[in-house]
Design an enzyme around this catalytic site. Structure first.
Site, short mmCIF file in Angstrom:
data_model
loop_
_atom_site.label_atom_id
_atom_site.label_comp_id
_atom_site.label_asym_id
_atom_site.label_seq_id
_atom_site.Cartn_x
_atom_site.Cartn_y
_atom_site.Cartn_z
N ASN A 128 0.87 -1.18 0.00
CA ASN A 128 0.00 0.00 0.00
C ASN A 128 0.90 1.23 0.00
OD1 ASN A 128 -1.82 2.03 0.50
ND2 ASN A 128 -2.35 1.35 2.58
N TRP A 129 0.97 1.87 -1.16
CA TRP A 129 1.91 2.99 -1.29
C TRP A 129 1.38 4.28 -0.67
CZ3 TRP A 129 4.39 2.77 -6.89
CH2 TRP A 129 5.08 1.54 -7.03
N LYS A 130 0.11 4.30 -0.31
CA LYS A 130 -0.51 5.49 0.30
C LYS A 130 -0.27 6.72 -0.58
CE LYS A 130 -0.11 3.16 4.71
NZ LYS A 130 0.09 3.23 6.15
N HIS A 174 -9.30 1.05 5.06
CA HIS A 174 -8.01 1.28 5.72
C HIS A 174 -8.21 2.23 6.91
CE1 HIS A 174 -3.91 2.47 6.50
NE2 HIS A 174 -3.57 1.34 5.91
N GLU A 229 -6.57 4.64 7.93
CA GLU A 229 -6.37 6.07 7.63
C GLU A 229 -7.61 6.66 6.98
OE1 GLU A 229 -2.67 5.48 5.57
OE2 GLU A 229 -1.79 4.83 7.47
N GLU A 289 -5.34 -5.14 10.65
CA GLU A 289 -4.29 -4.16 10.89
C GLU A 289 -4.55 -3.45 12.22
OE1 GLU A 289 -2.37 -2.94 6.89
OE2 GLU A 289 -4.09 -1.65 7.24
N GLY A 296 2.60 2.11 10.83
CA GLY A 296 3.53 3.22 10.67
C GLY A 296 4.22 3.62 11.96
N SER A 341 3.58 -2.31 10.27
CA SER A 341 5.03 -2.34 10.49
C SER A 341 5.67 -3.68 10.14
CB SER A 341 5.37 -1.93 11.93
OG SER A 341 4.92 -0.61 12.19
N GLY A 384 2.92 -1.24 4.28
CA GLY A 384 2.92 0.20 4.01
C GLY A 384 4.32 0.69 3.74
N GLY A 385 4.95 1.28 4.76
CA GLY A 385 6.27 1.90 4.61
C GLY A 385 7.29 1.06 3.86
P1 PGA Z 1 2.97 0.12 7.69
O1 PGA Z 1 1.49 0.33 7.07
O2 PGA Z 1 3.50 -1.15 7.09
O3 PGA Z 1 3.73 1.34 7.27
O4 PGA Z 1 2.79 0.03 9.18
C1 PGA Z 1 0.63 -0.76 6.91
C2 PGA Z 1 -0.65 -0.27 6.28
O5 PGA Z 1 -1.08 0.87 6.58
O6 PGA Z 1 -1.28 -0.98 5.48
#
Ligand code: PGA
Length: 249
Positions: free
Chosen positions: A9-11, A94, A96, A166, A172, A212, A233-234
């Site tokens: 997930n590149w956000k 998600h 966010e 999640e 993050g 993470s 994510g990251g």
């Molecule tokens: P993260 O994000 O790996 O940066 O914790 C995971 C996600 O939001 O899907």
């Protein structure tokens, strides 16, 4: 055997040229794997990603979509628009989107319904907040999120669903659920699905862990029997890290 998936997930990251470069790197470094590998770039770069990855081992997902077919919804993107550029998978729910854009279970149920009716595959995200984990209500919170957004769907729709647990406190933050905490929750989730539908539906559904996940912890997390891959994510923004996570499954 259940399908295993590693999705990035590149956000809100990567311009068009950065997207092209990262995809080129990923294509060059992707290890042989039995798992399905997906990336979810931002909307404006989805069409180019879809073109660049055509015929490759890496698939493309959207990060969100609207519940309506079309109309006066400024700034929104429809299922048909995604399908028209070859994007058949969408991440919904998600944390966010829930936290910063007010998406609640009722809205998500409408989005899921729309994606199902359009024949799309959904990576449905859910998970508890830190204070809910501390209060010991995490199992109930997850049960309620699944019930409200998914459990009214007909059984046939479950072929189009991928679940992504999640825990919000692990996204993050560098803080990861332990492999045991992930397994415990994934087993709970499978149990909820078995009770709402059938054990066969529960057994077939892919459940990803997200929060993470890094090259250093991916192997331990993925080794758990009810963890079928990850939503990254990251670490998905770096080709070496993401491909190392793919190699760990
Ligand atoms: P993260 O994000 O790996 O940066 O914790 C995971 C996600 O939001 O899907």
């Amino acid at each position: 055997m259940r399908k295993q998936i590693v999705a990035g997930n590149w956000k809100m990251n990567k311009t068009a040229s950065e997207t092209e470069s990262l995809l080129t790197e990923l294509q060059g470094m992707l290890p042989d794997t039995h798992a399905e590998v997906l990336v979810a770039p931002t909307f404006v770069n989805l069409a180019l990603a879809s073109r660049q990855l055509e015929g490759s081992a890496i698939g493309v997902s959207a990060q969100n979509m609207h519940f309506a077919d079309s109309g006066a919804f400024t700034g929104e993107i429809s299922a048909d628009m995604l399908l028209a550029i070859g994007v058949e998978t969408v991440i919904l729910g998600h944390s966010e989107r829930r936290e910063h854009f007010g998406e609640d279970d009722a809205l998500l149920a409408k989005k899921v319904q729309q994606a199902v009716s359009k024949g799309m595959r959904i990576i449905f995200c859910f998970g508890e907040l830190l204070d809910q984990r501390k209060a010991g209500t995490h199992f109930e919170v997850v049960a309620s999120q699944l019930k409200q957004a998914l459990f009214d769907l007909p059984e046939a729709a479950w072929k189009q669903l991928v679940l992504a647990y999640e825990p919000v406190w692990a996204i993050g933050t560098g803080e990861t659920a332990t492999p045991e905490q992930a397994q415990e929750m994934h087993a709970h989730i499978r149990n909820l699905v078995a009770n709402a539908y059938t054990p066969a539906v529960a057994d077939a559904v892919t459940i990803l862990y997200g929060g993470s996940v890094k090259p250093g912890n991916a192997g331990d997390i993925f080794s758990k029997p009810d963890v079928d891959g990850g939503l990254i994510g990251g670490a998905s923004l770096n080709a070496a890290d993401f491909t190392a996570i793919v190699a760990a499954i």
